[in-house]
Design an enzyme around this catalytic site. Structure first.
Site: not given
Ligand code: GCO
Length: 255
Positions: A146, A159
């Protein structure tokens, strides 16, 4: 020249592939000749996705299992052993998002995101690599990172930690598996038009931020990740290891 990107005769497992980026990657690998195995947590949505690919003439099968459940993953690979299905390519795509400031984030939610977005890649790749090494025929591991593999964004701390881990786990896999002709690499998608990002796409301010923050001035489409996945799954990348390729419209390349 086309042999470089030909996946004929290879089997690719794509986790979290009943929809979104995972489904687009599975379809792209199938179009490049791979037999694909779709995965998700629900048997009905996995079956629907398999039917969509089979209707297009692709060789697709599916198995519903939780990629965070080590015994379920081991059972899946044992079944493929029995069926004579050698998994040559793994795309660790399964992932969830949970947006909340760190100071409010419950440990259980943190753990769920880490388990699904990072630990599952270890669990699945471990089973696949054991067999690739035993077969002596090499293999491909493609982990989905990501923009947050490189930079943090407020409210997606778990995340971000997971996706940063994906980048470094990819390098750790290379350190251990490259000598067995297993190339482990990652793809770092930018902001892509997916269901997971629906709340962001529908938020006018966030939509404007995405468009103003990358030189392409737009969101990416899931199918725009396919070329990089086929490249990393094919003989064309036989000497590429431990890399993360950003498919982000140029976001990380410019100020
Ligand atoms: C968020 C998004 C990101 C994208 C992606 C960006 O909430 O910022 O979900 O996480 O999905 O990962 O590269």
């Amino acid at each position: 020249m086309t042999q470089l990107f030909d996946l004929s005769g290879r089997t690719a497992l794509v986790t979290g592939s009943a929809r979104g980026i995972g489904f687009a990657l599975a379809e792209g690998l199938a179009a490049a000749g791979a037999n694909v195995i779709l995965n998700g947590t629900r048997a009905d949505t996995v079956a629907e996705a398999v039917a969509r690919l089979s209707d297009k003439g692709f060789n697709a099968q599916g198995r519903a299992f939780d990629v965070t459940d080590e015994s379920a993953v081991a059972e899946a690979f044992a079944q493929w052993d029995k069926d004579g299905v050698p998994v040559d390519i793994v795309v660790n795509n399964a992932g969830i998002q949970f947006r909340k400031p760190l100071v409010e984030l419950e440990l259980s939610d943190w753990q769920r995101v880490i388990d699904t977005n990072l630990t599952s890649a270890f669990i699945v790749a471990k089973q696949a690599a054991r067999r690739m090494i035993a077969r002596g025929t090499g293999g491909k591991i493609i982990n989905i990172g990501s923009l947050t593999s490189e930079a943090g964004r407020a409210t997606v701390g778990a995340y971000t930690a997971a996706k940063g881990g994906i980048k470094m786990l990819t390098r750790a896999m290379s350190a251990e598996w490259a000598a067995s002709d297993i190339q482990a690499n990652a793809i770092g998608p930018g902001y892509i038009l997916t269901d997971m990002n629906k709340p962001l796409i529908e938020n006018a301010a966030f939509d404007a931020w995405v468009k103003s923050s990358n030189p392409s001035q737009r969101w990416g489409k899931p199918e725009e990740l396919v070329g990089t996945a086929v490249y990393l799954a094919s003989p064309a990348s036989s000497y590429v290891n431990g890399q993360i390729i950003y498919v982000d419209g140029g976001w990380l390349a410019v100020l």
